[in-house]
Design a protein around this motif. Structure first.
Motif, PDB file in Angstrom:
ATOM      1  N   PHE A  94      -0.843  11.746  -7.193  1.00 58.69           N
ATOM      2  CA  PHE A  94       0.506  11.441  -7.682  1.00 58.69           C
ATOM      3  C   PHE A  94       0.871  12.417  -8.799  1.00 58.69           C
ATOM      4  CE2 PHE A  94       2.091   6.833  -6.834  1.00 58.69           C
ATOM      5  CZ  PHE A  94       2.369   7.200  -5.535  1.00 58.69           C
ATOM      6  N   SER A  95       2.094  12.909  -8.766  1.00 57.56           N
ATOM      7  CA  SER A  95       2.571  13.776  -9.847  1.00 57.56           C
ATOM      8  C   SER A  95       2.828  12.937 -11.104  1.00 57.56           C
ATOM      9  CB  SER A  95       3.870  14.460  -9.422  1.00 57.56           C
ATOM     10  OG  SER A  95       4.904  13.489  -9.276  1.00 57.56           O
ATOM     11  N   LYS A  96       3.083  13.628 -12.208  1.00 58.69           N
ATOM     12  CA  LYS A  96       3.375  12.922 -13.464  1.00 58.69           C
ATOM     13  C   LYS A  96       4.605  12.029 -13.306  1.00 58.69           C
ATOM     14  CE  LYS A  96       4.242  13.661 -18.394  1.00 58.69           C
ATOM     15  NZ  LYS A  96       5.439  12.795 -18.429  1.00 58.69           N
ATOM     16  N   SER A  97       5.649  12.535 -12.631  1.00 59.66           N
ATOM     17  CA  SER A  97       6.870  11.736 -12.481  1.00 59.66           C
ATOM     18  C   SER A  97       6.612  10.501 -11.620  1.00 59.66           C
ATOM     19  CB  SER A  97       7.987  12.582 -11.863  1.00 59.66           C
ATOM     20  OG  SER A  97       7.608  13.058 -10.586  1.00 59.66           O
ATOM     21  N   GLN A  98       5.771  10.642 -10.593  1.00 60.87           N
ATOM     22  CA  GLN A  98       5.435   9.488  -9.762  1.00 60.87           C
ATOM     23  C   GLN A  98       4.647   8.458 -10.570  1.00 60.87           C
ATOM     24  OE1 GLN A  98       3.617  12.065  -6.760  1.00 60.87           O
ATOM     25  NE2 GLN A  98       4.842  11.055  -5.203  1.00 60.87           N
ATOM     26  N   GLN A  99       3.718   8.931 -11.383  1.00 63.20           N
ATOM     27  CA  GLN A  99       2.943   8.001 -12.207  1.00 63.20           C
ATOM     28  C   GLN A  99       3.818   7.353 -13.273  1.00 63.20           C
ATOM     29  OE1 GLN A  99      -0.942   9.394 -13.533  1.00 63.20           O
ATOM     30  NE2 GLN A  99      -1.021  10.883 -11.872  1.00 63.20           N
ATOM     31  N   THR A 126       0.836  -1.199   0.000  1.00 65.80           N
ATOM     32  CA  THR A 126       0.000   0.000   0.000  1.00 65.80           C
ATOM     33  C   THR A 126       0.868   1.246   0.000  1.00 65.80           C
ATOM     34  OG1 THR A 126      -1.738  -1.118   1.255  1.00 65.80           O
ATOM     35  CG2 THR A 126      -1.795   1.274   1.233  1.00 65.80           C
ATOM     36  N   LEU A 127       0.494   2.191  -0.855  1.00 64.53           N
ATOM     37  CA  LEU A 127       1.116   3.510  -0.856  1.00 64.53           C
ATOM     38  C   LEU A 127       0.017   4.556  -0.801  1.00 64.53           C
ATOM     39  CD1 LEU A 127       3.874   3.261  -3.638  1.00 64.53           C
ATOM     40  CD2 LEU A 127       4.246   3.384  -1.177  1.00 64.53           C
ATOM     41  N   SER A 128       0.266   5.632  -0.095  1.00 63.51           N
ATOM     42  CA  SER A 128      -0.643   6.772  -0.109  1.00 63.51           C
ATOM     43  C   SER A 128      -0.015   7.874  -0.940  1.00 63.51           C
ATOM     44  CB  SER A 128      -0.914   7.287   1.307  1.00 63.51           C
ATOM     45  OG  SER A 128      -1.620   8.510   1.250  1.00 63.51           O
ATOM     46  N   ALA A 129      -0.756   8.365  -1.908  1.00 63.19           N
ATOM     47  CA  ALA A 129      -0.216   9.414  -2.772  1.00 63.19           C
ATOM     48  C   ALA A 129       0.031  10.705  -2.009  1.00 63.19           C
ATOM     49  CB  ALA A 129      -1.170   9.674  -3.934  1.00 63.19           C
ATOM     50  N   VAL A 130      -0.556  10.829  -0.830  1.00 61.54           N
ATOM     51  CA  VAL A 130      -0.367  12.041  -0.032  1.00 61.54           C
ATOM     52  C   VAL A 130       1.020  12.065   0.590  1.00 61.54           C
ATOM     53  CG1 VAL A 130      -1.203  13.358   1.955  1.00 61.54           C
ATOM     54  CG2 VAL A 130      -2.828  12.210   0.448  1.00 61.54           C
ATOM     55  N   THR A 131       1.531  10.905   0.985  1.00 60.96           N
ATOM     56  CA  THR A 131       2.790  10.859   1.746  1.00 60.96           C
ATOM     57  C   THR A 131       3.941  10.192   0.999  1.00 60.96           C
ATOM     58  OG1 THR A 131       2.081   8.777   2.787  1.00 60.96           O
ATOM     59  CG2 THR A 131       1.546  10.824   3.942  1.00 60.96           C
ATOM     60  N   SER A 132       3.692   9.583  -0.147  1.00 60.92           N
ATOM     61  CA  SER A 132       4.737   8.818  -0.851  1.00 60.92           C
ATOM     62  C   SER A 132       5.321   9.609  -2.008  1.00 60.92           C
ATOM     63  CB  SER A 132       4.161   7.502  -1.377  1.00 60.92           C
ATOM     64  OG  SER A 132       3.591   6.751  -0.334  1.00 60.92           O
ATOM     65  N   GLY A 133       6.618   9.415  -2.246  1.00 67.55           N
ATOM     66  CA  GLY A 133       7.296  10.040  -3.375  1.00 67.55           C
ATOM     67  C   GLY A 133       7.777   8.991  -4.370  1.00 67.55           C
ATOM     68  N   VAL A 134       8.520   9.441  -5.378  1.00 69.64           N
ATOM     69  CA  VAL A 134       9.044   8.527  -6.401  1.00 69.64           C
ATOM     70  C   VAL A 134       9.927   7.458  -5.753  1.00 69.64           C
ATOM     71  CG1 VAL A 134      10.529   8.367  -8.430  1.00 69.64           C
ATOM     72  CG2 VAL A 134       8.895  10.242  -8.240  1.00 69.64           C
TER      73      VAL A 134
END
Length: 422
Positions: free
Chosen positions: A108-113, A68-76
């Protein structure tokens, strides 16, 4: 002790309430799960309708590793670390794809996606994303093309009542209390189709009555929530209530209220694009043909916001908000498309009249495709009376002129052309 909503989280599809179109008998997700072949997908729906729960049920049912990842707290970096773990896990589990669940994937930002693309495409992970925002706007096209999107709906009245009764009957804390649902209107209204809100309200009211029978009435529910307004909004879900008040204030032509609710969202750290997108929708749905410039300005607001950024972007949002709230209103276009869709649903795929059909080949011309079509620009006022609807619908009226200066002018023009049809 865990909150009631967590204690009551279903573990199997049979315990899952709502979303019958997805998990009911022979529904698409149930068939996918029961077959054991789950492809990457995104769950799109409002808060508290079971997106996270459904992802966990799927992982449990398939007995797969679950990340599980949360887009609020996770980065690339977090994404890459999870993908590396998934690769290792897949190697040791004989090629079984781990499930990667990303909550609020729209954040998620474009780079994260982008960092997810390879792992999703080559099957390193099976992605399940959850979002409250339209994936078409917030998920990059390459990732969206690799995922099916399933739409979850707000829970219906019967679903919420079933959930409340199950909580009262089975929860370790509630089942030993005498709890009576004497009235449910306020309970359901404040829940707004959100299971988590319903359970939070249920827990709040019961906690306020430490002894004796707990009677749920409309008055008691309203009173408890006024005393503790954040109780049913523990996860920031009030933003849906505030955006609703914002749009309704614009629709109701109250610029003071609209700018107030805008300030509440700005002060609360709301995503500016979320607000701008709602302004574009409101311009088309609520103002429409009464002032077509509203849509142009709202769209310009959306574009300018992305160029200017924050905090100056708040001024652009304020200008669009006041303009839309102050504009004359019409929902005739909104009503017309819904009426047309209902008409299509009722009448099916009616044939296009021959004179309106395209005729690029000799055979089509021999079959009278396009024959007797009258080119409007060859006639006075660039108009000639001819039939454009299918034969079965030639007397149907869909768009109705509403009482505002702009549409009245359009109506007069059309009535002059069509001799009383409008």
């Amino acid at each position: 002790m865990q909150p009631l909503a967590e204690r009551l989280r279903p573990q199997t599809l049979d315990d899952y309430i709502g979303q019958k179109h997805l998990v009911g008998e022979k529904a698409i997700l149930r068939q996918m799960i029961e077959s054991g072949r789950v492809a990457s997908f995104i769950l799109w729906g409002p808060p508290g309708v079971g997106k996270t729960t459904l992802a966990k049920i799927i992982a449990n049912k398939l007995d797969r590793p679950f990340y599980t990842l949360s887009a609020v707290t996770s980065g690339v970096k977090d994404v890459r670390e999870v993908i590396e773990k998934a690769k290792s896990n897949r190697f040791f589990s004989q090629g079984v794809n781990p499930i990667l669940f990303i909550d609020e994937i729209h954040r998620f930002s474009k780079s994260q996606q982008d960092s997810l693309l390879g792992a999703v495409e080559n099957g390193t992970v099976t992605l399940i994303g959850a979002t409250t925002e339209n994936p078409s706007f917030e998920v990059i096209t390459p990732l969206l093309s690799r995922c099916q999107v399933y739409v979850l709906k707000s829970l219906e009245k019967n679903d919420l009542l079933e959930l409340a009764e199950r909580a009262i009957r089975t929860d370790i804390e509630l089942k030993n209390r005498e709890i009576l649902l004497d009235e449910t209107e306020s309970l359901l209204r404040y829940s707004g189709g959100d299971a988590r809100k319903l359970l939070n309200i249920l827990e709040l009211v019961v906690a306020a009555e430490p002894e004796g029978t707990v009677h749920f009435t409309n008055e008691i529910v309203t009173e408890r929530l006024q005393q503790n307004p954040s109780a049913y909004d523990k996860d920031g879900e009030m933003h849906y209530d505030i955006i609703s008040a914002f749009i309704k204030s614009i629709r109701g032509s109250d610029p003071d209220a609209a700018i107030y609710w805008l300030a509440r969202m700005v002060a609360g750290g709301e995503d500016p694009k979320f607000i701008a997108r709602r302004l574009v929708i409101s311009a088309a749905e609520d103002i429409g043909l009464a002032n077509p410039n509203a849509l142009l300005l709202a769209n310009a607001c959306f574009d300018a916001l992305q160029k200017i950024g924050w905090p100056e972007g708040r001024i652009i949002l304020a200008e669009a908000t006041v303009y839309l709230a102050s504009s004359p209103k019409s929902n005739s276009a909104y009503l017309a498309i819904d009426e047309a869709l209902a008409l299509v649903e009722r009448t099916g795929n009616l044939p296009v009249p021959l004179h309106l059909r395209n005729s690029p080949t000799k055979l089509m011309k021999e079959l009278n495709y396009g024959k007797n079509y009258k080119y409007s620009h060859d006639f006075p006022n660039h108009f000639v009376d001819q039939q454009f609807m299918p034969d079965e619908l030639k007397k149907e009226r869909i768009w109705q002129v509403q009482n505002n200066p702009a549409e009245s002018k359009l109506g007069e023009w059309l009535r002059a052309l069509w001799k009383g049809r409008f």
